[in-house]
Design a protein around this motif. Sequence first.
Motif, PDB file in Angstrom:
ATOM      1  N   ASP A  83      -6.630  -4.270  -7.445  1.00 45.72           N
ATOM      2  CA  ASP A  83      -6.838  -2.948  -6.679  1.00 45.72           C
ATOM      3  C   ASP A  83      -6.968  -3.799  -5.278  1.00 45.72           C
ATOM      4  OD1 ASP A  83      -8.071  -0.022  -6.439  1.00 45.72           O
ATOM      5  OD2 ASP A  83      -9.333  -1.248  -5.148  1.00 45.72           O
ATOM      6  N   VAL A  84      -6.521  -3.056  -4.180  1.00 46.38           N
ATOM      7  CA  VAL A  84      -6.795  -3.717  -2.985  1.00 46.38           C
ATOM      8  C   VAL A  84      -8.058  -3.067  -2.327  1.00 46.38           C
ATOM      9  CG1 VAL A  84      -5.860  -3.586  -0.504  1.00 46.38           C
ATOM     10  CG2 VAL A  84      -4.263  -3.316  -2.413  1.00 46.38           C
ATOM     11  N   ASP A  85      -8.670  -4.578  -1.998  1.00 45.47           N
ATOM     12  CA  ASP A  85     -10.093  -4.142  -1.400  1.00 45.47           C
ATOM     13  C   ASP A  85     -10.259  -3.367  -0.175  1.00 45.47           C
ATOM     14  OD1 ASP A  85     -11.165  -5.465  -3.546  1.00 45.47           O
ATOM     15  OD2 ASP A  85     -11.096  -7.487  -2.375  1.00 45.47           O
ATOM     16  N   GLY A  86     -10.911  -2.313   0.147  1.00 42.29           N
ATOM     17  CA  GLY A  86     -11.189  -1.625   1.366  1.00 42.29           C
ATOM     18  C   GLY A  86     -10.023  -1.095   1.882  1.00 42.29           C
ATOM     19  N   PHE A  87      -9.051  -0.522   0.751  1.00 46.38           N
ATOM     20  CA  PHE A  87      -7.786   0.073   1.246  1.00 46.38           C
ATOM     21  C   PHE A  87      -7.886   1.409   1.776  1.00 46.38           C
ATOM     22  CE2 PHE A  87      -4.290   3.018   0.243  1.00 46.38           C
ATOM     23  CZ  PHE A  87      -3.114   1.841   0.864  1.00 46.38           C
ATOM     24  N   LYS A  88      -9.065   2.170   1.910  1.00 44.34           N
ATOM     25  CA  LYS A  88      -9.283   3.218   2.666  1.00 44.34           C
ATOM     26  C   LYS A  88      -9.527   3.040   4.005  1.00 44.34           C
ATOM     27  CE  LYS A  88     -12.593   7.541   3.028  1.00 44.34           C
ATOM     28  NZ  LYS A  88     -12.771   7.195   4.509  1.00 44.34           N
ATOM     29  N   GLU A  89     -10.445   1.881   4.173  1.00 44.35           N
ATOM     30  CA  GLU A  89     -10.563   1.408   5.703  1.00 44.35           C
ATOM     31  C   GLU A  89      -9.218   0.923   6.346  1.00 44.35           C
ATOM     32  OE1 GLU A  89     -12.652   0.526   3.235  1.00 44.35           O
ATOM     33  OE2 GLU A  89     -14.285   2.133   3.732  1.00 44.35           O
ATOM     34  N   ILE A  90      -8.287   0.437   5.460  1.00 41.70           N
ATOM     35  CA  ILE A  90      -7.073  -0.208   5.848  1.00 41.70           C
ATOM     36  C   ILE A  90      -6.351   1.211   6.593  1.00 41.70           C
ATOM     37  CG2 ILE A  90      -4.838  -1.154   5.675  1.00 41.70           C
ATOM     38  CD1 ILE A  90      -6.332  -2.698   3.293  1.00 41.70           C
ATOM     39  N   ASN A  91      -6.164   2.093   5.832  1.00 45.83           N
ATOM     40  CA  ASN A  91      -5.686   3.502   6.402  1.00 45.83           C
ATOM     41  C   ASN A  91      -6.501   3.934   7.542  1.00 45.83           C
ATOM     42  OD1 ASN A  91      -3.611   3.578   4.464  1.00 45.83           O
ATOM     43  ND2 ASN A  91      -4.846   4.483   2.949  1.00 45.83           N
ATOM     44  N   ASP A  92      -7.689   4.068   7.447  1.00 44.90           N
ATOM     45  CA  ASP A  92      -8.621   4.690   8.541  1.00 44.90           C
ATOM     46  C   ASP A  92      -8.477   3.922  10.050  1.00 44.90           C
ATOM     47  OD1 ASP A  92      -9.507   6.707   7.040  1.00 44.90           O
ATOM     48  OD2 ASP A  92     -11.356   5.492   6.628  1.00 44.90           O
ATOM     49  N   VAL A  93      -8.229   2.466   9.731  1.00 49.51           N
ATOM     50  CA  VAL A  93      -8.239   1.610  11.071  1.00 49.51           C
ATOM     51  C   VAL A  93      -7.132   1.436  11.576  1.00 49.51           C
ATOM     52  CG1 VAL A  93      -8.707  -0.876  11.794  1.00 49.51           C
ATOM     53  CG2 VAL A  93     -10.365   0.267  10.396  1.00 49.51           C
ATOM     54  N   TYR A  94      -5.968   1.260  10.642  1.00 50.95           N
ATOM     55  CA  TYR A  94      -4.506   0.880  11.088  1.00 50.95           C
ATOM     56  C   TYR A  94      -3.723   2.315  11.017  1.00 50.95           C
ATOM     57  CZ  TYR A  94      -6.192  -3.841  11.184  1.00 50.95           C
ATOM     58  OH  TYR A  94      -6.862  -4.913  11.428  1.00 50.95           O
ATOM     59  N   GLY A  95      -3.801   3.122  10.221  1.00 49.80           N
ATOM     60  CA  GLY A  95      -2.763   4.161   9.876  1.00 49.80           C
ATOM     61  C   GLY A  95      -2.236   4.148   8.353  1.00 49.80           C
ATOM     62  N   HIS A  96      -1.783   5.210   8.171  1.00 51.80           N
ATOM     63  CA  HIS A  96      -1.254   5.274   6.838  1.00 51.80           C
ATOM     64  C   HIS A  96       0.105   4.598   6.523  1.00 51.80           C
ATOM     65  CE1 HIS A  96      -3.918   7.885   4.927  1.00 51.80           C
ATOM     66  NE2 HIS A  96      -4.221   8.665   5.960  1.00 51.80           N
ATOM     67  N   SER A  97       0.710   4.585   7.834  1.00 51.71           N
ATOM     68  CA  SER A  97       1.959   3.779   7.819  1.00 51.71           C
ATOM     69  C   SER A  97       1.543   2.184   7.605  1.00 51.71           C
ATOM     70  CB  SER A  97       2.813   3.907   9.006  1.00 51.71           C
ATOM     71  OG  SER A  97       2.166   3.310  10.168  1.00 51.71           O
ATOM     72  N   ALA A  98       0.574   1.758   8.007  1.00 52.74           N
ATOM     73  CA  ALA A  98       0.332   0.243   7.947  1.00 52.74           C
ATOM     74  C   ALA A  98      -0.341   0.218   6.502  1.00 52.74           C
ATOM     75  CB  ALA A  98      -0.891   0.051   9.012  1.00 52.74           C
ATOM     76  N   GLY A  99      -1.201   1.134   5.823  1.00 51.96           N
ATOM     77  CA  GLY A  99      -1.448   1.191   4.480  1.00 51.96           C
ATOM     78  C   GLY A  99      -0.260   0.968   3.483  1.00 51.96           C
ATOM     79  N   ASP A 100       0.925   1.859   3.852  1.00 53.66           N
ATOM     80  CA  ASP A 100       2.206   1.744   2.967  1.00 53.66           C
ATOM     81  C   ASP A 100       2.544   0.304   3.113  1.00 53.66           C
ATOM     82  OD1 ASP A 100       1.966   4.172   2.500  1.00 53.66           O
ATOM     83  OD2 ASP A 100       3.422   5.064   3.601  1.00 53.66           O
ATOM     84  N   GLU A 101       2.465  -0.262   4.411  1.00 50.83           N
ATOM     85  CA  GLU A 101       3.066  -1.583   4.471  1.00 50.83           C
ATOM     86  C   GLU A 101       2.294  -2.704   3.599  1.00 50.83           C
ATOM     87  OE1 GLU A 101       3.983  -5.068   8.062  1.00 50.83           O
ATOM     88  OE2 GLU A 101       3.431  -2.794   8.554  1.00 50.83           O
ATOM     89  N   VAL A 102       0.938  -2.608   3.350  1.00 50.76           N
ATOM     90  CA  VAL A 102       0.451  -3.470   2.481  1.00 50.76           C
ATOM     91  C   VAL A 102       0.790  -3.160   1.299  1.00 50.76           C
ATOM     92  CG1 VAL A 102      -2.191  -3.773   1.751  1.00 50.76           C
ATOM     93  CG2 VAL A 102      -1.803  -3.504   4.133  1.00 50.76           C
TER      94      VAL A 102
END
Length: 229
Positions: A83-102
């Motif tokens: 499970d990716v740690d802090g994934f919600k924060e990644i989406n919040d800080v960088y946006g959902h397209s960045a979350g998809d890239e992760v």
Amino acid sequence: MDPLAFLAGAAAAAGACASLCMYLRARGAEREAARLRAELDVQRHAADHDALTGLPNRRAFYQRGAVLVADPSRHPLVAVVLDVDGFKEINDVYGHSAGDEVLVTIARRLSACAGTGLVARLGGDEFAGLIASHGTPDEQAARLSEALAAPLRLAGQIVTVSSSVGLVPVEPFAHLADAVHRADAAMYRAKSARRRPLLSHQHLVHTTIRLGRPRHSVEKDNTRPTPAS
């Protein structure tokens, strides 16, 4: 002109035309059949694979995994859930397209680590796999976490994204769902061990996602703490 010769020529021409028409119809039918087969292949792939990462989905993982577990020649195996740690924060800080890239990056790295094993995206930021066993589960989890945490560029910044990993040995002919359940529990124990009880949102972004600058450079935030995800 000899009428018989004329009729013979006309018949030959008609036969040639009919043969050409049949050939063209046959080629058209072959092309249509090929198109339908290609569409069917696409539909079958979509039914068994995650659209974002291209990995097998949950259904395909359990179908293929059961066959893999039942093959003694593929053992020893371990079941892995991460499970990716802090994934919600990644989406919040960088946006959902960045979350998809992760997620795409994690999928690619996990596949590379698994080699000929089986990996899948179960949903959200959760992945699972069946891979060859090397060392103890803790040692293998540490190696896997390190490989997944290689820096990546996200929204113009060099970012390190950590993952919590749980692994358990899988015996031949074991029940795959039970092995995944135990690996999932191990993953949550690892995630809980990584959490700090009084992290503010600012600290969470800089420690879990670990931007490319020293951790001690982040000024202490006295805002009300929020729980890590």
